[in-house]
Design a protein around this motif. Structure first.
Motif, PDB file in Angstrom:
ATOM      1  N   TRP A 145       0.799  -1.215   0.000  1.00  0.00           N
ATOM      2  CA  TRP A 145       0.000   0.000   0.000  1.00  0.00           C
ATOM      3  C   TRP A 145       0.837   1.271   0.000  1.00  0.00           C
ATOM      4  N   GLU A 146       2.077   1.223   0.487  1.00  0.00           N
ATOM      5  CA  GLU A 146       2.869   2.451   0.471  1.00  0.00           C
ATOM      6  C   GLU A 146       3.192   2.901  -0.947  1.00  0.00           C
ATOM      7  N   ARG A 147       3.230   1.974  -1.897  1.00  0.00           N
ATOM      8  CA  ARG A 147       3.459   2.329  -3.306  1.00  0.00           C
ATOM      9  C   ARG A 147       2.145   2.500  -4.072  1.00  0.00           C
ATOM     10  N   SER A 148       1.155   1.686  -3.745  1.00  0.00           N
ATOM     11  CA  SER A 148      -0.123   1.744  -4.465  1.00  0.00           C
ATOM     12  C   SER A 148      -0.878   3.035  -4.210  1.00  0.00           C
ATOM     13  N   TYR A 149      -0.837   3.542  -3.005  1.00  0.00           N
ATOM     14  CA  TYR A 149      -1.550   4.764  -2.649  1.00  0.00           C
ATOM     15  C   TYR A 149      -0.604   5.957  -2.506  1.00  0.00           C
ATOM     16  N   ALA A 150       0.530   5.901  -3.152  1.00  0.00           N
ATOM     17  CA  ALA A 150       1.523   6.980  -3.061  1.00  0.00           C
ATOM     18  C   ALA A 150       1.000   8.257  -3.712  1.00  0.00           C
ATOM     19  N   THR A 151       1.537   9.387  -3.256  1.00  0.00           N
ATOM     20  CA  THR A 151       1.164  10.704  -3.767  1.00  0.00           C
ATOM     21  C   THR A 151       2.253  11.207  -4.710  1.00  0.00           C
ATOM     22  N   PHE A 152       1.853  11.617  -5.914  1.00  0.00           N
ATOM     23  CA  PHE A 152       2.793  12.151  -6.895  1.00  0.00           C
ATOM     24  C   PHE A 152       3.346  13.481  -6.398  1.00  0.00           C
ATOM     25  N   LYS A 153       4.685  13.668  -6.497  1.00  0.00           N
ATOM     26  CA  LYS A 153       5.330  14.904  -6.057  1.00  0.00           C
ATOM     27  C   LYS A 153       5.871  15.721  -7.234  1.00  0.00           C
ATOM     28  N   SER A 154       6.667  15.081  -8.103  1.00  0.00           N
ATOM     29  CA  SER A 154       7.272  15.830  -9.207  1.00  0.00           C
ATOM     30  C   SER A 154       7.713  14.866 -10.309  1.00  0.00           C
ATOM     31  N   SER A 155       8.139  15.458 -11.417  1.00  0.00           N
ATOM     32  CA  SER A 155       8.583  14.676 -12.565  1.00  0.00           C
ATOM     33  C   SER A 155       9.814  15.344 -13.160  1.00  0.00           C
ATOM     34  N   LEU A 178      12.518  14.981 -16.693  1.00  0.00           N
ATOM     35  CA  LEU A 178      12.835  14.334 -17.965  1.00  0.00           C
ATOM     36  C   LEU A 178      14.339  14.184 -18.102  1.00  0.00           C
ATOM     37  N   SER A 179      14.748  13.109 -18.765  1.00  0.00           N
ATOM     38  CA  SER A 179      16.171  12.910 -19.006  1.00  0.00           C
ATOM     39  C   SER A 179      16.657  13.939 -20.018  1.00  0.00           C
ATOM     40  N   PRO A 180      17.939  14.289 -19.976  1.00  0.00           N
ATOM     41  CA  PRO A 180      18.460  15.304 -20.906  1.00  0.00           C
ATOM     42  C   PRO A 180      18.392  14.873 -22.369  1.00  0.00           C
ATOM     43  N   ASP A 181      18.330  13.575 -22.635  1.00  0.00           N
ATOM     44  CA  ASP A 181      18.235  13.113 -24.018  1.00  0.00           C
ATOM     45  C   ASP A 181      16.791  12.896 -24.463  1.00  0.00           C
ATOM     46  N   GLY A 182      15.826  13.112 -23.570  1.00  0.00           N
ATOM     47  CA  GLY A 182      14.419  13.011 -23.919  1.00  0.00           C
ATOM     48  C   GLY A 182      13.867  11.606 -24.007  1.00  0.00           C
ATOM     49  N   CYS A 183      14.549  10.631 -23.458  1.00  0.00           N
ATOM     50  CA  CYS A 183      14.084   9.246 -23.543  1.00  0.00           C
ATOM     51  C   CYS A 183      13.293   8.783 -22.327  1.00  0.00           C
ATOM     52  N   PHE A 184      13.629   9.300 -21.157  1.00  0.00           N
ATOM     53  CA  PHE A 184      13.055   8.784 -19.918  1.00  0.00           C
ATOM     54  C   PHE A 184      12.407   9.893 -19.101  1.00  0.00           C
ATOM     55  N   ARG A 185      11.441   9.491 -18.290  1.00  0.00           N
ATOM     56  CA  ARG A 185      10.839  10.388 -17.309  1.00  0.00           C
ATOM     57  C   ARG A 185      10.944   9.708 -15.959  1.00  0.00           C
ATOM     58  N   ILE A 186      11.345  10.472 -14.958  1.00  0.00           N
ATOM     59  CA  ILE A 186      11.433   9.933 -13.606  1.00  0.00           C
ATOM     60  C   ILE A 186      10.464  10.710 -12.730  1.00  0.00           C
ATOM     61  N   ASP A 187       9.501   9.990 -12.170  1.00  0.00           N
ATOM     62  CA  ASP A 187       8.514  10.587 -11.283  1.00  0.00           C
ATOM     63  C   ASP A 187       8.901  10.322  -9.837  1.00  0.00           C
ATOM     64  N   THR A 188       8.670  11.302  -8.992  1.00  0.00           N
ATOM     65  CA  THR A 188       8.942  11.186  -7.560  1.00  0.00           C
ATOM     66  C   THR A 188       7.612  11.090  -6.829  1.00  0.00           C
ATOM     67  N   TYR A 189       7.515  10.132  -5.911  1.00  0.00           N
ATOM     68  CA  TYR A 189       6.294   9.895  -5.152  1.00  0.00           C
ATOM     69  C   TYR A 189       6.593   9.910  -3.655  1.00  0.00           C
ATOM     70  N   GLU A 190       5.589  10.291  -2.897  1.00  0.00           N
ATOM     71  CA  GLU A 190       5.654  10.180  -1.441  1.00  0.00           C
ATOM     72  C   GLU A 190       4.823   8.958  -1.055  1.00  0.00           C
ATOM     73  N   PRO A 191       5.419   7.982  -0.375  1.00  0.00           N
ATOM     74  CA  PRO A 191       4.667   6.764  -0.055  1.00  0.00           C
ATOM     75  C   PRO A 191       3.553   7.025   0.950  1.00  0.00           C
ATOM     76  N   PHE A 192       2.554   6.168   0.908  1.00  0.00           N
ATOM     77  CA  PHE A 192       1.431   6.245   1.846  1.00  0.00           C
ATOM     78  C   PHE A 192       1.800   5.423   3.078  1.00  0.00           C
TER      79      PHE A 192
END
Length: 167
Positions: free
Chosen positions: A27-37, A39-53
């Motif tokens: 549940w700490e990952r399933s109900y996590a709250t989105f914080k920020s995102s 993008l990689s400098p080459d435009g291939c990947f996105r990394i999202d940051t979450y706060e666990p529940f």
């Protein structure tokens, strides 16, 4: 009190604790709250940051260390708990995610991979392994990444000159 009853109560408490720990990881990952995102400098990947529940206070969660040889600490209060999840932009596939950690301890940066090793991308977030993939590891993409690293090095080298002493 009957010894069998005491053993039954102890077994029930231990089993409940283990079940709660296992479910807590879900549940700490399933109900996590989105914080920020980011993008990689080459435009291939996105990394999202979450706060666990979290339901339990932070002192009941082990604090991970980037070095697996060091034992995780329990009973330490956390400043902030987060985890990061990586996606490929083109397909939307989840490539990996970090463990839940306190970003106050490890270096707060993302290492996007080695530009000198085509065919493989190993990405770290706050010194924790995020994913290891062969996606976006061709020469052209790695050249964009090398240009990003070069710009960052040049920006770090520029030190503004202070006022000159006129004596």
């Amino acid at each position: 009190m009957n010894p069998k009853a005491v053993l039954g109560i102890i077994a029930a408490v231990v089993t409940s604790g283990l079940a709660l720990c296992h479910v807590s990881n879900w549940w700490e990952r399933s109900y996590a709250t989105f914080k920020s995102s980011e993008l990689s400098p080459d435009g291939c990947f996105r990394i999202d940051t979450y706060e666990p529940f979290w339901i339990l206070p932070s002192i009941f969660h082990r604090s991970p260390n980037t070095d697996p040889a060091i034992r995780n600490s329990l009973g330490r209060s956390w400043q902030q708990a987060i985890f990061k999840r990586a996606y490929e932009l083109r397909t939307g596939d989840i490539l990996g995610e970090t463990i839940v950690f306190d970003p106050v301890g490890p270096a707060n940066r993302i290492y996007w991979g080695d530009t000198g090793a085509p065919g493989r991308r190993v990405v770290f977030a706050n010194e924790f392994l995020l994913f290891d993939s062969d996606r976006c590891s061709d020469q052209a993409t790695l050249a964009k990444l090398a240009a990003f690293y070069q710009k960052r090095r040049e920006a770090n080298r520029l030190v503004p000159e202070g006022p000159k002493d006129e004596r």
